[in-house]
Design a protein around this motif. Structure first.
Motif, PDB file in Angstrom:
ATOM      1  N   LYS A 168      14.951   1.630  17.277  1.00  0.00           N
ATOM      2  CA  LYS A 168      14.613   2.522  16.176  1.00  0.00           C
ATOM      3  C   LYS A 168      14.923   1.848  14.843  1.00  0.00           C
ATOM      4  N   GLY A 169      13.985   1.934  13.907  1.00  0.00           N
ATOM      5  CA  GLY A 169      14.213   1.349  12.582  1.00  0.00           C
ATOM      6  C   GLY A 169      14.954   2.309  11.663  1.00  0.00           C
ATOM      7  N   THR A 170      15.134   1.863  10.416  1.00  0.00           N
ATOM      8  CA  THR A 170      15.950   2.663   9.497  1.00  0.00           C
ATOM      9  C   THR A 170      15.124   3.620   8.639  1.00  0.00           C
ATOM     10  N   ALA A 171      13.781   3.427   8.632  1.00  0.00           N
ATOM     11  CA  ALA A 171      12.949   4.268   7.759  1.00  0.00           C
ATOM     12  C   ALA A 171      12.920   5.714   8.257  1.00  0.00           C
ATOM     13  N   LYS A 172      12.723   6.606   7.301  1.00  0.00           N
ATOM     14  CA  LYS A 172      12.590   8.030   7.664  1.00  0.00           C
ATOM     15  C   LYS A 172      11.233   8.506   7.126  1.00  0.00           C
ATOM     16  N   GLY A 173      10.597   9.394   7.870  1.00  0.00           N
ATOM     17  CA  GLY A 173       9.359   9.972   7.368  1.00  0.00           C
ATOM     18  C   GLY A 173       9.645  11.060   6.352  1.00  0.00           C
ATOM     19  N   PRO A 174       8.695  11.841   5.973  1.00  0.00           N
ATOM     20  CA  PRO A 174       7.299  11.657   6.389  1.00  0.00           C
ATOM     21  C   PRO A 174       6.607  10.539   5.600  1.00  0.00           C
ATOM     22  N   LEU A 175       5.752   9.827   6.331  1.00  0.00           N
ATOM     23  CA  LEU A 175       4.976   8.743   5.724  1.00  0.00           C
ATOM     24  C   LEU A 175       3.488   9.016   5.945  1.00  0.00           C
ATOM     25  N   ASN A 176       2.688   8.701   4.934  1.00  0.00           N
ATOM     26  CA  ASN A 176       1.245   8.952   5.036  1.00  0.00           C
ATOM     27  C   ASN A 176       0.514   7.753   5.633  1.00  0.00           C
ATOM     28  N   ILE A 177      -0.295   8.013   6.646  1.00  0.00           N
ATOM     29  CA  ILE A 177      -1.107   6.927   7.211  1.00  0.00           C
ATOM     30  C   ILE A 177      -2.576   7.367   7.314  1.00  0.00           C
ATOM     31  N   GLU A 178      -3.431   6.373   7.453  1.00  0.00           N
ATOM     32  CA  GLU A 178      -4.844   6.629   7.756  1.00  0.00           C
ATOM     33  C   GLU A 178      -5.239   5.761   8.951  1.00  0.00           C
ATOM     34  N   ILE A 179      -6.261   6.220   9.663  1.00  0.00           N
ATOM     35  CA  ILE A 179      -6.654   5.615  10.939  1.00  0.00           C
ATOM     36  C   ILE A 179      -8.077   5.051  10.844  1.00  0.00           C
ATOM     37  N   PHE A 180      -8.231   3.790  11.196  1.00  0.00           N
ATOM     38  CA  PHE A 180      -9.567   3.193  11.297  1.00  0.00           C
ATOM     39  C   PHE A 180      -9.780   2.721  12.740  1.00  0.00           C
ATOM     40  N   ALA A 181     -11.024   2.866  13.212  1.00  0.00           N
ATOM     41  CA  ALA A 181     -11.385   2.368  14.548  1.00  0.00           C
ATOM     42  C   ALA A 181     -12.581   1.424  14.414  1.00  0.00           C
ATOM     43  N   GLY A 182     -12.889   0.710  15.487  1.00  0.00           N
ATOM     44  CA  GLY A 182     -14.010  -0.239  15.455  1.00  0.00           C
ATOM     45  C   GLY A 182     -15.346   0.447  15.661  1.00  0.00           C
ATOM     46  N   SER A 183     -16.344  -0.333  16.093  1.00  0.00           N
ATOM     47  CA  SER A 183     -17.699   0.181  16.291  1.00  0.00           C
ATOM     48  C   SER A 183     -17.749   0.944  17.616  1.00  0.00           C
ATOM     49  N   LEU A 184     -18.284   2.160  17.563  1.00  0.00           N
ATOM     50  CA  LEU A 184     -18.269   3.008  18.761  1.00  0.00           C
ATOM     51  C   LEU A 184     -19.115   2.452  19.908  1.00  0.00           C
ATOM     52  N   ASP A 185     -20.076   1.590  19.588  1.00  0.00           N
ATOM     53  CA  ASP A 185     -20.913   1.045  20.667  1.00  0.00           C
ATOM     54  C   ASP A 185     -20.277  -0.173  21.336  1.00  0.00           C
ATOM     55  N   ASP A 186     -19.102  -0.582  20.856  1.00  0.00           N
ATOM     56  CA  ASP A 186     -18.361  -1.686  21.478  1.00  0.00           C
ATOM     57  C   ASP A 186     -17.341  -1.067  22.428  1.00  0.00           C
ATOM     58  N   ASN A 187     -17.444  -1.420  23.702  1.00  0.00           N
ATOM     59  CA  ASN A 187     -16.556  -0.828  24.719  1.00  0.00           C
ATOM     60  C   ASN A 187     -15.072  -1.023  24.379  1.00  0.00           C
TER      61      ASN A 187
END
Ligand code: BGC
Length: 380
Positions: A168-187
Motif C-alpha cells: 500500500k502506498g502513502t497517497a490518500k484519495g479521492p483522486l480523479n481519473i479518466e479511462i481510455f480504451a483501444g479500438s473496439l474491433d481489436d480483440n
C-alpha cells in the motif's frame, strides 16, 4: 476473479463478429517439408506504419524469415480494412505458403481465411486474434489480460496508492481519473481494458478513485483505430465537460503510447504541466520512442514494453513448424476463444517501464539507444 469488464466488452465485440465460415481448416496440411526455403513465400500482413511498433514487428519478422532463406511478401494496410483484405487476397492468389496476419479489424478477414484454408495455407494470427473464423491455426501474442492489469497497476503506482512491490502506498484519495480504451474491433482491447478495470475497480468502489466524467463503459472509453488525434479530442472534451469547475485530473488510464501522447497534448494545451497544475499520471503501451523520452522527462508516467523481436521469433517458429508439417509449440490452449474455437497460442512475457527502468529494460537490451531516448526519435 472479477472479469465483469472483460465480459461486458466481449459481448460488445461478439455482436461485431461474423458467423463462422465453412471450409477445410489449413492446420499445416500443405506439406512443404521437401521444399527449399527459397521456394517458399511467407505473406506478412501488418496493419499500419503510423505506429512504430508495427514497423518494428514487420521488419523483425521479415529479416528473421529472410535470414532462414524464405521469401517474404510484407504489406502494410494503412489501417484501412478493404486494403488489408485485398492485400491478403493477393498473397493467397500469388501462392503464399504461410500467412502471418496482424488484423486491423479482427472480424473482417473471414472470407480471406476461408480462401486460405481452401488453398491449404496455414494462418498465424499475429498479436491480434482474428475472430469468428475456424481457419486461424495459431496465435502469437503477449498475455494481454495481464498487460491490462499492469496498466491499471502502473496507474495506481504513479498515483502513490500502491508501491512498486504491490504494498500500500502513502497517497490518500479521492483522486480523479479518466479511462481510455483501444479500438473496439481489436480483440486485444477487451483484455487490456478488462485487466485494467478489474485492477482499478476496488479503488473506484471504495471512493479512492473517481471517474469524474462517469464515462467507464468500453464504448465510451474506446478510441477507434487507436488514433492519437481522436484521443486528444476526447481528452479535450472530457476537460471541458467535467473539469471546468476548478477540479483537476490526477490520472489517466491509457492503453497505448500514441493515445497517451494525444491525452498529454490535450492536458498541456489546458495548462497542465506548467505552474502548480501538475500533469496527471498517464500510462501507456509499446515503449514507443517518443513516449520513452516523455517518460524520461517525467511527462508520461509509464509504458508496457512488449519485445517485438521475441514475438517475431515466435511467429517465425510457428511458420517453420507449419511448413514442416508439425504443430507449433503452444503455451496456452485455453484463453483465446475467437468465437468459433479456442486458438492455440504462444504468449510472451512483457515488462512495465517507469523512468527508472528505461536503462535496464530498453537500453541494455538494445531496443533503444541512449541517444534515441534523449532525442525521442528512432535513428533508423
Ligand atoms: C497491440 C498493442 C498496440 C495496439 C495499437 C494492439 O493490438 O497489442 O501493442 O498498442 O494494438 O497499435
Amino acid at each position: 476473479m472479477g472479469r465483469k469488464f472483460l465480459i461486458a466488452l466481449g459481448g460488445a465485440m461478439l455482436t461485431l463478429s461474423m458467423a463462422a465460415c465453412s471450409g477445410g481448416g489449413a492446420g499445416g496440411s500443405g506439406d512443404k517439408s521437401g521444399e527449399k526455403p527459397s521456394d517458399l513465400t511467407i505473406g506478412v500482413s501488418m496493419p499500419t506504419q503510423v505506429s512504430e511498433r508495427w514497423i518494428a514487428d514487420g521488419n523483425a519478422v521479415k529479416s528473421k524469415l529472410e535470414a532462414k532463406g524464405y521469401k517474404v511478401d510484407l504489406q502494410y494496410a494503412g489501417d484501412d480494412i478493404p486494403t488489408q483484405s485485398q492485400q491478403v487476397d493477393q498473397m493467397i492468389t500469388q501462392g503464399a505458403d504461410v500467412l502471418i496476419i496482424a488484423a486491423i479489424d479482427g472480424t473482417a478477414l473471414n472470407s480471406q481465411l476461408q480462401a486460405a484454408a481452401a488453398a491449404k495455407i496455414p494462418v498465424i494470427s499475429y498479436d491480434r486474434l482474428i475472430r469468428g473464423s475456424k481457419d486461424v491455426d495459431f496465435y502469437v501474442s503477449f498475455d494481454n489480460y495481464k498487460v491490462g492489469v499492469a496498466q491499471g497497476t502502473a496507474l495506481l503506482v504513479g498515483l502513490g496508492l500502491l508501491n512498486k512491490d504491490g504494498s500500500k502506498g502513502t497517497a490518500k484519495g479521492p483522486l480523479n481519473i479518466e479511462i481510455f480504451a483501444g479500438s473496439l474491433d481489436d480483440n486485444n482491447t477487451q483484455y487490456f481494458y478488462g485487466g485494467a478495470m478489474d485492477t482499478l475497480k476496488p479503488f473506484i468502489d471504495d471512493g479512492t478513485l473517481i471517474v469524474k466524467s462517469k464515462q467507464t463503459t468500453p464504448e465510451q472509453a474506446a478510441i477507434l483505430r487507436w488514433q492519437q488525434e481522436t484521443a486528444q479530442k476526447r481528452m479535450e472534451n472530457l476537460l471541458t465537460s467535467s473539469y471546468n469547475d476548478g477540479s483537476k485530473v490526477d490520472g489517466v488510464l491509457s492503453p497505448y503510447d500514441g493515445i497517451s501522447r494525444g491525452i498529454i497534448t490535450a492536458l498541456q494545451n489546458a495548462g497542465y504541466g506548467s505552474g502548480a497544475k501538475k500533469l496527471p499520471v498517464v500510462t501507456g503501451q509499446d515503449a514507443e520512442i517518443a513516449s520513452i523520452k516523455l517518460i524520461n522527462d517525467g511527462v508520461q508516467g509509464s509504458t508496457v514494453f512488449k519485445d517485438t523481436r521475441l514475438l517475431a521469433d515466435q511467429a517465425v517458429n510457428a511458420a517453420e513448424a507449419f511448413l514442416q508439417k508439425k504443430e507449433p509449440q503452444a503455451n496456452d490452449t485455453k484463453t483465446y476463444n475467437n468465437g468459433v474455437k479456442v486458438v492455440p497460442a504462444y504468449l510472451l512475457p512483457f515488462a512495465t517501464v517507469y523512468k527508472d527502468d528505461i536503462k535496464a529494460t530498453l537500453i541494455d537490451s538494445g531496443y533503444w539507444t541512449a541517444e534515441e531516448v534523449a532525442a525521442g526519435q528512432a535513428k533508423k
